[in-house]
Design an enzyme around this catalytic site. Structure first.
Site: not given
Length: 273
Positions: A73, A183
Site C-alpha cells: 500500500c 497506488c
C-alpha cells in the site's frame, strides 16, 4: 502452513503485488491481509494510520509466523514502515512509487504520479521527485475515488468508463508520456486507464520491483525460500479482512486467486504489546 509471506493492504490493491511475487515464488505460502474496514487509507490521519496498521500487522505476524511482511500500500508505506520495522523482527518491504524509472523512461520529461491524496502530499513523495526526477516536469494527481472504483470492479466486474474519463481529464490535459501508478489498486484498472489515456502514455507500477526485493531478502536471509520444502505443487493461500462482511463477488474473486481460507479478523488495541 510453513512460514508464509504476509502481504498487507487496505483493500484488494495488494493483490496486484501478490501476483508479481507469486510469479517469482510460486511454491511459497501466502497470507493476504486487507484492512477494508478502514478503506480508503488516503483519507486517514497519519497517526491513526500508523497505529492501526502496526497493531493489525503485528497481530497477524504473531498468528501466522510470517517470514516477511510486504506493505503493498503506497499510502501506508509512506508513514508506517519505521514503526513497523521497530516492532517486528522480520524483514518489512514497502512500496516506493516508480518515480525513478519513470524519469529515466520519459522522452518528453513530462511525467505524472497518480496516487491517493495521502501519498501525493507526503514529504517522502516530494523527496523522491527531488532526488530522481529533478530534470522532469512532474504533475501530481490525488484521487481516492479510483481506489473505490477498483474495489467495485473486483467485487462486481463493472466499471464506469464515463466517470473514469472525467476523473482522468486533468491527466489527459497534462500531456504526459509516462504515468506512475502510485497506488497498488490502480494496476487493477490498467486496461481502462490505458483506454482513456491512450497508448502514448506508458503506465508504470512497482509490483515487479517489490517481487524482486522479496525474492532477494528471502534468498539471502535466514528464511530461505529456495529449498526443497517449497518445491511442491502450488502453495497455501489464506486471506484475512477486517470489515464485518464482504461481498459474494469479492469472495469469489479471492477464491479464483487461489485463496482456500477467508476469515474476518478483529483488530486488537493499537497500544497492546
Amino acid at each position: 502452513m510453513s512460514q508464509p509471506i504476509l502481504v498487507f493492504d487496505s483493500g484488494i490493491g495488494g493483490l496486484s503485488v501478490l501476483a508479481e511475487i507469486r510469479k517469482r515464488l510460486p511454491h511459497h505460502d501466502y497470507c493476504y491481509v486487507f484492512d477494508n474496514a478502514r478503506l480508503p487509507y488516503g483519507e486517514l490521519e497519519e497517526q491513526e494510520l500508523v497505529s492501526g496498521c502496526v497493531a493489525l500487522i503485528s497481530q497477524l505476524v504473531e498468528r501466522t509466523h510470517a517470514c516477511i511482511v510486504v506493505v503493498a500500500c503506497n499510502t501506508a508505506s509512506t508513514v508506517v514502515l519505521p514503526a513497523l520495522r521497530a516492532k517486528l523482527h522480520i524483514p518489512v518491504v514497502g512500496v516506493v512509487p516508480a518515480i525513478k524509472p519513470a524519469a529515466l523512461l520519459s522522452k518528453s520529461k513530462r511525467i505524472g504520479l497518480l496516487a491517493t491524496p495521502g501519498t501525493v502530499k507526503r514529504h517522502y513523495t516530494h523527496e523522491l521527485i527531488s532526488q530522481f526526477a529533478d530534470d522532469c516536469h512532474v504533475e501530481l494527481f490525488g484521487c481516492s475515488e479510483l481506489v473505490m472504483m477498483a474495489e467495485h470492479k473486483i467485487a462486481t466486474g463493472q466499471l464506469g468508463i464515463a466517470r473514469l474519463t472525467q476523473i482522468l481529464s486533468p491527466v489527459v490535459d497534462a500531456n504526459l508520456d509516462v504515468l506512475v501508478l502510485g497506488c497498488t489498486h490502480f494496476p487493477m484498472l490498467r486496461d481502462e486507464l490505458q483506454q482513456v489515456l491512450g497508448l502514448g502514455v506508458t503506465l508504470l507500477d512497482s509490483g515487479a520491483a517489490i517481487a524482486k526485493r522479496v525474492d532477494t531478502l528471502l534468498a539471502h536471509g535466514k528464511n530461505i525460500s529456495h529449498n526443497s520444502e517449497y518445491e511442491r505443487n502450488g502453495s497455501l493461500m489464506r486471506a484475512f479482512y477486517t470489515k464485518a462482511e464482504i461481498t459474494e463477488g469479492l469472495a469469489t474473486t479471492l477464491a479464483d486467486c487461489g485463496f482456500s481460507t477467508l476469515e474476518r479478523i478483529t483488530t486488537i488495541n493499537s497500544n497492546s504489546d
